[in-house]
Design a protein around this motif. Structure first.
Motif, short mmCIF file in Angstrom:
data_model
loop_
_atom_site.label_atom_id
_atom_site.label_comp_id
_atom_site.label_asym_id
_atom_site.label_seq_id
_atom_site.Cartn_x
_atom_site.Cartn_y
_atom_site.Cartn_z
N UNK A 174 -2.00 12.34 5.16
CA UNK A 174 -3.43 12.88 5.24
C UNK A 174 -4.30 12.04 3.71
N UNK A 175 -4.04 10.84 3.36
CA UNK A 175 -4.99 10.10 3.29
C UNK A 175 -4.72 8.43 3.41
N UNK A 176 -5.50 8.04 2.91
CA UNK A 176 -5.88 6.43 3.44
C UNK A 176 -4.66 5.73 2.66
N UNK A 177 -4.44 4.50 3.31
CA UNK A 177 -3.24 3.27 2.17
C UNK A 177 -4.41 3.22 1.16
N UNK B 2 0.68 5.41 1.26
CA UNK B 2 0.17 6.61 1.65
C UNK B 2 0.36 7.78 1.52
N UNK C 224 0.92 -1.20 -0.33
CA UNK C 224 0.53 0.15 -0.09
C UNK C 224 0.94 1.38 0.43
N UNK D 204 -4.15 0.82 -2.76
CA UNK D 204 -3.15 -0.56 -2.78
C UNK D 204 -2.46 -0.71 -4.53
#
Lengths: 117, 110
Positions: B41-44, B38, B36, B46
């Motif tokens: 400030x963001x989500x993981x 990242x 992943x 894919x």
């Protein structure tokens, strides 16, 4: 492209207060997850949810935590009485398959930053 | 207990060069791994995955290598771009949960 959404993006609360974090998973997904990430640390699994029940949870997910799918689109994480150490980024994720099967990739939302004062 | 971890917390690479990010795991029964990305400030997000019945998988500009003998996997990013700057996590997927490593912060130098 479908994506997981989360609200609010930021939440500030007083210690002892209840918070509800909301997530809208990808629409055809059946498996839902919550993770958290304390600042500067790695992402940690909290709970997985399938068919309206918890299928797996970690030691972090104690009695203060609960999850719910109140309708066909939302998935919520509730913390009943927040503690200072609950301050973290909380991520929702969803997938359309079980681990080991097709469609098991988990897709993450942008997160909710929770600050407990 | 079982763990997933990365070798280096930070890595700086010149733009255009290739980068390699490494990860080690301890559970020999692990059979599905994911990388992943990242951004701040963001989500993981894919990137690519690999199952234990494979030792290599390629995507667009990315390649994951899995060495089950030494329980090691790596992510190779070719011709790095400024947008590749992020924290990269390897994760093991088992029993419906992801166990993440500690992450490597990749910085692309213009």
């Amino acid at each position: 492209e479908p994506e997981v959404t989360q609200t609010p993006s930021h939440q500030v609360t007083q210690m002892g207060q209840e918070v509800i974090l909301r997530c809208v998973p990808i629409s055809n997904h059946l498996y839902f997850y919550w993770y958290r990430q304390i600042l500067g640390q790695k992402v940690e699994f909290l709970v997985s949810f399938y068919n309206n029940e918890i299928s797996e949870k970690s030691e972090i997910f104690d009695d203060q935590f609960s999850v719910e799918r109140p309708d066909g689109s939302n998935f919520t994480l509730k913390i009943r009485s927040t503690k200072l150490e609950d301050s973290a980024m909380y991520f929702c994720a969803s997938s359309d398959g079980l681990a080991g099967g097709p469609g098991e990739t988990q897709y993450f939302g942008p997160g909710t930053r929770l600050l407990v004062l | 207990g079982e763990s997933v971890g990365l070798h280096l917390p930070t890595l700086s690479v010149q733009e255009g060069d290739n980068s390699i990010i490494n990860c080690a795991y301890s559970n020999s029964a692990s059979d599905y791994f994911i990388w992943y990305k990242q951004e701040s400030g963001k989500g993981p997000q894919f990137i690519i995955d690999i199952r234990s019945n494979m030792d290599k998988r390629q995507g667009q500009r990315v390649t994951v290598l899995l060495n089950k003998t030494v329980k090691h996997l790596s992510l190779q990013i070719a011709a790095t771009q400024p947008g590749d700057s992020a924290v990269y996590f390897c994760a093991e997927n088992s029993n419906e949960k992801l166990t993440f490593g500690t992450g490597t912060r990749l910085t692309i130098i213009p």
